[in-house]
Structure formats: C-alpha cells, structure tokens
Design a protein around this motif. Structure first.
Motif, PDB file in Angstrom:
ATOM      1  N   ASN A   1     -17.342 -13.458  11.194  1.00 21.11           N
ATOM      2  CA  ASN A   1     -16.665 -12.174  10.993  1.00 21.11           C
ATOM      3  C   ASN A   1     -16.266 -11.917   9.542  1.00 21.11           C
ATOM      4  OD1 ASN A   1     -16.921 -11.610  13.666  1.00 21.11           O
ATOM      5  ND2 ASN A   1     -14.840 -12.152  14.206  1.00 21.11           N
ATOM      6  N   PHE A   2     -16.209 -12.956   8.706  1.00 21.68           N
ATOM      7  CA  PHE A   2     -15.873 -12.763   7.298  1.00 21.68           C
ATOM      8  C   PHE A   2     -17.071 -12.273   6.484  1.00 21.68           C
ATOM      9  CE2 PHE A   2     -12.411 -15.733   8.355  1.00 21.68           C
ATOM     10  CZ  PHE A   2     -11.346 -14.985   7.888  1.00 21.68           C
ATOM     11  N   HIS A   3     -18.252 -12.277   7.062  1.00 20.01           N
ATOM     12  CA  HIS A   3     -19.451 -11.856   6.362  1.00 20.01           C
ATOM     13  C   HIS A   3     -19.742 -10.384   6.636  1.00 20.01           C
ATOM     14  CE1 HIS A   3     -20.961 -15.812   4.973  1.00 20.01           C
ATOM     15  NE2 HIS A   3     -20.081 -16.218   5.867  1.00 20.01           N
ATOM     16  N   ARG A   4     -20.183  -9.672   5.586  1.00 21.75           N
ATOM     17  CA  ARG A   4     -20.524  -8.253   5.732  1.00 21.75           C
ATOM     18  C   ARG A   4     -21.691  -8.121   6.690  1.00 21.75           C
ATOM     19  NH1 ARG A   4     -23.953  -4.741   3.289  1.00 21.75           N
ATOM     20  NH2 ARG A   4     -24.636  -6.312   1.803  1.00 21.75           N
ATOM     21  N   ARG A   5     -21.618  -7.134   7.546  1.00 20.00           N
ATOM     22  CA  ARG A   5     -22.589  -6.956   8.623  1.00 20.00           C
ATOM     23  C   ARG A   5     -23.495  -5.760   8.339  1.00 20.00           C
ATOM     24  NH1 ARG A   5     -20.649  -6.078  14.844  1.00 20.00           N
ATOM     25  NH2 ARG A   5     -22.172  -4.491  15.260  1.00 20.00           N
ATOM     26  N   GLU A   6     -24.808  -5.942   8.502  1.00 15.86           N
ATOM     27  CA  GLU A   6     -25.779  -4.856   8.381  1.00 15.86           C
ATOM     28  C   GLU A   6     -26.398  -4.619   9.750  1.00 15.86           C
ATOM     29  OE1 GLU A   6     -27.383  -5.280   3.823  1.00 15.86           O
ATOM     30  OE2 GLU A   6     -28.684  -5.869   5.462  1.00 15.86           O
ATOM     31  N   VAL A   7     -26.526  -3.340  10.128  1.00 10.89           N
ATOM     32  CA  VAL A   7     -27.063  -2.979  11.437  1.00 10.89           C
ATOM     33  C   VAL A   7     -28.293  -2.100  11.262  1.00 10.89           C
ATOM     34  CG1 VAL A   7     -26.551  -1.858  13.632  1.00 10.89           C
ATOM     35  CG2 VAL A   7     -24.737  -3.013  12.392  1.00 10.89           C
ATOM     36  N   ASP A   8     -29.434  -2.494  11.832  1.00 12.26           N
ATOM     37  CA  ASP A   8     -30.668  -1.684  11.831  1.00 12.26           C
ATOM     38  C   ASP A   8     -31.022  -1.105  10.468  1.00 12.26           C
ATOM     39  OD1 ASP A   8     -29.943  -0.350  15.084  1.00 12.26           O
ATOM     40  OD2 ASP A   8     -31.218  -2.034  14.545  1.00 12.26           O
ATOM     41  N   GLY A   9     -30.933  -1.877   9.442  1.00 10.40           N
ATOM     42  CA  GLY A   9     -31.278  -1.377   8.117  1.00 10.40           C
ATOM     43  C   GLY A   9     -30.190  -0.531   7.501  1.00 10.40           C
ATOM     44  N   GLY A  10     -29.191  -0.137   8.280  1.00 12.99           N
ATOM     45  CA  GLY A  10     -28.053   0.596   7.747  1.00 12.99           C
ATOM     46  C   GLY A  10     -26.969  -0.388   7.394  1.00 12.99           C
ATOM     47  N   GLU A  11     -25.955   0.059   6.699  1.00  8.30           N
ATOM     48  CA  GLU A  11     -24.899  -0.825   6.269  1.00  8.30           C
ATOM     49  C   GLU A  11     -23.595  -0.375   6.889  1.00  8.30           C
ATOM     50  OE1 GLU A  11     -22.605  -1.581   2.138  1.00  8.30           O
ATOM     51  OE2 GLU A  11     -24.764  -1.415   2.063  1.00  8.30           O
TER      52      GLU A  11
END
Length: 87
Positions: free
Chosen positions: A72-82
């Motif tokens: 959870n401390f890491h930035r998450r990217e979803v489907d090529g979006g941020e």
C-alpha cells in the motif's frame, strides 16, 4: 463519515463495460513511504518498483523485497492510467 474515493486518469481514452468481465491490470511502482516520519522529517528510500517477497496468495506477497514496506505504500497504476489521488 466520509467515503474513500479514487481519482483515476485514463491515458488510452477507452471506456470499460462495468457489467462485463474485463480484467484490470494493476501495477505497483515507486515507494512513497515517509521513512523519516518518526523524527519529524521527510525521506523516501528510492525503491523504484514493488517486488513481492513471496508467492501470490501468501502474506509475504504483500511485502516489498526491495524496501520491506507493505504494498500500500507504493504508488498504484491501473490499466495504463495513473491513480492521481486517494481521498
């Protein structure tokens, strides 16, 4: 009580069928944990990408092998979006 919301910016311009069986590609990238919070400062460790410590489905899969932080401390990217923000 306020509900938590995510704001996602899509870069591909496509729309997904909500009721369909589409899969979401989620990727965790650089660590954003403030390691100096206990002493009143701000410092991140520079971990560039989440690497799971164990196999999928285990509790070790939620810990980063590089920095030791929870996923959870890491930035998450979803489907090529941020994911821009979580409120």
């Amino acid at each position: 009580m306020m509900k938590k919301r995510q704001v996602v910016v899509r870069t591909d311009g496509s729309r997904r069928n909500i009721g369909g069986s589409s899969t979401r590609n989620i990727r965790y990238v650089e660590c954003q944990r403030n390691h100096a919070a206990n002493i009143g400062g701000y410092a991140v460790d520079g971990c560039r990408e989440f690497m799971a410590s164990g196999e999928d489905g285990t509790t070790a899969a939620l810990t980063c092998a590089a920095c030791g932080c929870h996923r959870n401390f890491h930035r998450r990217e979803v489907d090529g979006g941020e994911v821009v923000s979580e409120c």
